[in-house]
Design a protein around this motif. Structure first.
Motif, PDB file in Angstrom:
ATOM      1  N   ASN A  14      -4.517  11.657 -12.325  1.00 53.15           N
ATOM      2  CA  ASN A  14      -4.568  12.936 -11.615  1.00 53.15           C
ATOM      3  C   ASN A  14      -3.525  13.885 -12.203  1.00 53.15           C
TER       4      ASN A  14
ATOM      5  N   ASN B 258      -2.261   5.828   3.226  1.00 57.58           N
ATOM      6  CA  ASN B 258      -3.254   4.942   2.618  1.00 57.58           C
ATOM      7  C   ASN B 258      -2.639   3.578   2.378  1.00 57.58           C
TER       8      ASN B 258
ATOM      9  N   ASN C 169      -1.395  10.032  -1.853  1.00 56.10           N
ATOM     10  CA  ASN C 169      -1.772   8.799  -1.170  1.00 56.10           C
ATOM     11  C   ASN C 169      -2.887   8.037  -1.879  1.00 56.10           C
ATOM     12  N   ARG C 170      -3.440   8.606  -2.941  1.00 52.90           N
ATOM     13  CA  ARG C 170      -4.412   7.890  -3.763  1.00 52.90           C
ATOM     14  C   ARG C 170      -3.725   7.152  -4.905  1.00 52.90           C
ATOM     15  N   CYS C 171      -2.420   7.392  -5.093  1.00 54.06           N
ATOM     16  CA  CYS C 171      -1.745   6.952  -6.320  1.00 54.06           C
ATOM     17  C   CYS C 171      -0.718   5.860  -6.058  1.00 54.06           C
TER      18      CYS C 171
ATOM     19  N   ARG D 224      -3.960   0.797  -4.516  1.00 52.59           N
ATOM     20  CA  ARG D 224      -4.192   2.051  -5.225  1.00 52.59           C
ATOM     21  C   ARG D 224      -4.284   1.787  -6.727  1.00 52.59           C
TER      22      ARG D 224
ATOM     23  N   GLU E  89      -4.685   4.567  -8.979  1.00 51.77           N
ATOM     24  CA  GLU E  89      -4.582   5.884  -9.585  1.00 51.77           C
ATOM     25  C   GLU E  89      -3.120   6.232  -9.814  1.00 51.77           C
TER      26      GLU E  89
END
Length: 413
Positions: A280, A240, A311-313, A244, A246
């Motif tokens: 998360n 990603n 990969n969101r963080c 980000r 997250e």
């Protein structure tokens, strides 16, 4: 969390048998405070049979094996879906088989553990990508009969299992596959003493990381090799490239050394200061716990799902109060900046300029997590970290482990 919530969570995560055992122990302690309950972590007959004050030379002779290959018994407590230590131990068992050695696995399961059903355990392991498929037989250890004859080496990978390995009557060499400093799992009491004494049994250690290996050599005079941590960059990748907003936290309440409650304090401050940051929680089902902020509950996901979450963080909080976790390196491979408690046990394993080492202050941790998310060059920094991990010439833990094992087998230690 109230008592009903704790009971419900225990049933979901541990199963009926384990929850029933915990409930019985609680009731015994609550209503019969003067009743002394027996040790439940280890078979009493194993402990009584082991007198470490009379040293035994398990590793004083070399063993040639059959064409350089060895028959090995590996004794370990029962694996579960959520135990990273067991997953890692079985991975190293597979290294032995890949090197041509013959392996039998014995599960050490005294009263602390649920009744073992070997078929259920094998089915669970086959359903998870973190457990490799072994050719060797899986057996249940019985202190009355011990191990089958003819082994060249006995490997124990829990403090409890070392007492069983000690009792083997054959000439096999004894190894301790040590993944953590296990006395720290307990308050100073009977279990602490028994865990500490496991380092005095005359085994040759193969430790996870240099911090633990050095501690066993220095504090206990134990002959000990150590393998270095490494990251599987085929499993964790920087996918990603967008900005980000997250963060992730490895939360595992049943494991005190992961300091879940302390981490939640820091994250509650993040949520107060920056409610726009998505938090998360990974590693355990937190739905039955009192988490005082909004969060995404990923529970104990299969290892194959972690890279997508990472990969969101932008940042990941990993607290390790005993031996270091593999998570910081895995996070970095996915472009995540790890925030880790600053201590000799963490820096002693992986002292990287790309890891944010922070003192154990909830406010300081919160501010560092926010600062990472807000970095103007956060995307570029994440890409650089992931690239540095992928380009690092990691020591191969499989080669280190097999090299240490085979050398110890051929050498009079």
């Amino acid at each position: 969390m109230n008592a009903l919530g704790r009971a419900f969570t225990s049933l979901k995560t541990e199963g009926v048998r384990s929850a029933a055992w915990r409930s019985a122990k609680f009731l015994a302690n609550r209503f019969s405070p003067f009743v002394v309950t027996p040790l439940s972590s280890v078979y009493r007959e194993d402990v009584i049979a082991v007198d470490w004050t009379k040293p035994r030379n398990f590793n004083g002779e070399s063993i040639a094996g059959s064409d350089g290959k060895y028959r090995i018994a590996w004794v370990i407590t029962p694996p579960s879906r959520t135990s990273g230590g067991h997953q890692n131990a079985f991975r190293f068992m597979s290294f032995l088989e890949e090197a041509g050695h013959d392996l039998t696995v014995y599960l050490y399961s005294p009263g602390k553990f649920p009744v073992v059903n070997l078929e259920e355990i094998q089915s669970m392991m086959q359903s998870m990508s973190a457990y490799p498929e072994l050719a060797g037989e899986l057996k249940l250890y019985d202190p009355a009969t011990g191990f089958a004859p003819g082994y060249d080496a006995i490997v124990a990978s829990d403090w409890e299992a070392t007492y069983a390995a000690y009792r083997y009557e054959g000439a096999a060499k004894r190894f301790y596959f040590a993944q953590d400093f296990e006395p720290f799992f307990f308050a100073e009491g009977s279990d602490y003493v028994l865990a500490e004494n496991s380092y005095r049994l005359g085994f040759h250690g193969i430790a996870a990381g240099q911090w633990l290996g050095e501690r066993l050599r220095t504090d206990y005079g134990m002959s000990c090799d150590a393998y270095d941590f490494a990251v599987d960059t085929t499993r964790y990748t920087f996918a990603n490239t967008a900005r980000r907003t997250e963060i992730a936290f490895y939360a595992r309440p049943p494991t005190p050394r992961r300091a879940t409650e302390f981490g939640l304090l820091a994250l509650s401050e993040v949520a107060r200061l920056r409610p726009d940051i998505t938090i998360n929680l990974v590693g355990w089902d937190m739905s039955g716990y009192d988490v005082p902020f909004p969060y995404v509950n990923h529970k104990a996901v299969d290892i194959a799902e972690l890279d997508a979450i990472y990969n969101r963080c932008a940042a990941g909080l990993v607290l390790s109060l005993t031996n270091m976790s593999l998570l910081p390196m895995e996070l970095m491979a996915s472009g995540v900046v790890p925030v880790v408690n600053d201590a000799p046990n963490t820096r002693g394993v992986f002292d990287s300029p790309d890891v944010e080492y922070v003192p154990m202050s909830p406010r300081a941790i919160a501010e560092r997590l926010i600062a990472i998310v807000d970095r103007p060059d956060a995307v570029e920094n994440g890409a650089r970290i992931a690239r540095a991990v992928s380009e690092t010439d990691w020591s191969d833990p499989a080669s280190q482990f097999i090299g240490s094992f085979e050398k110890a087998m051929r050498t009079a230690l």
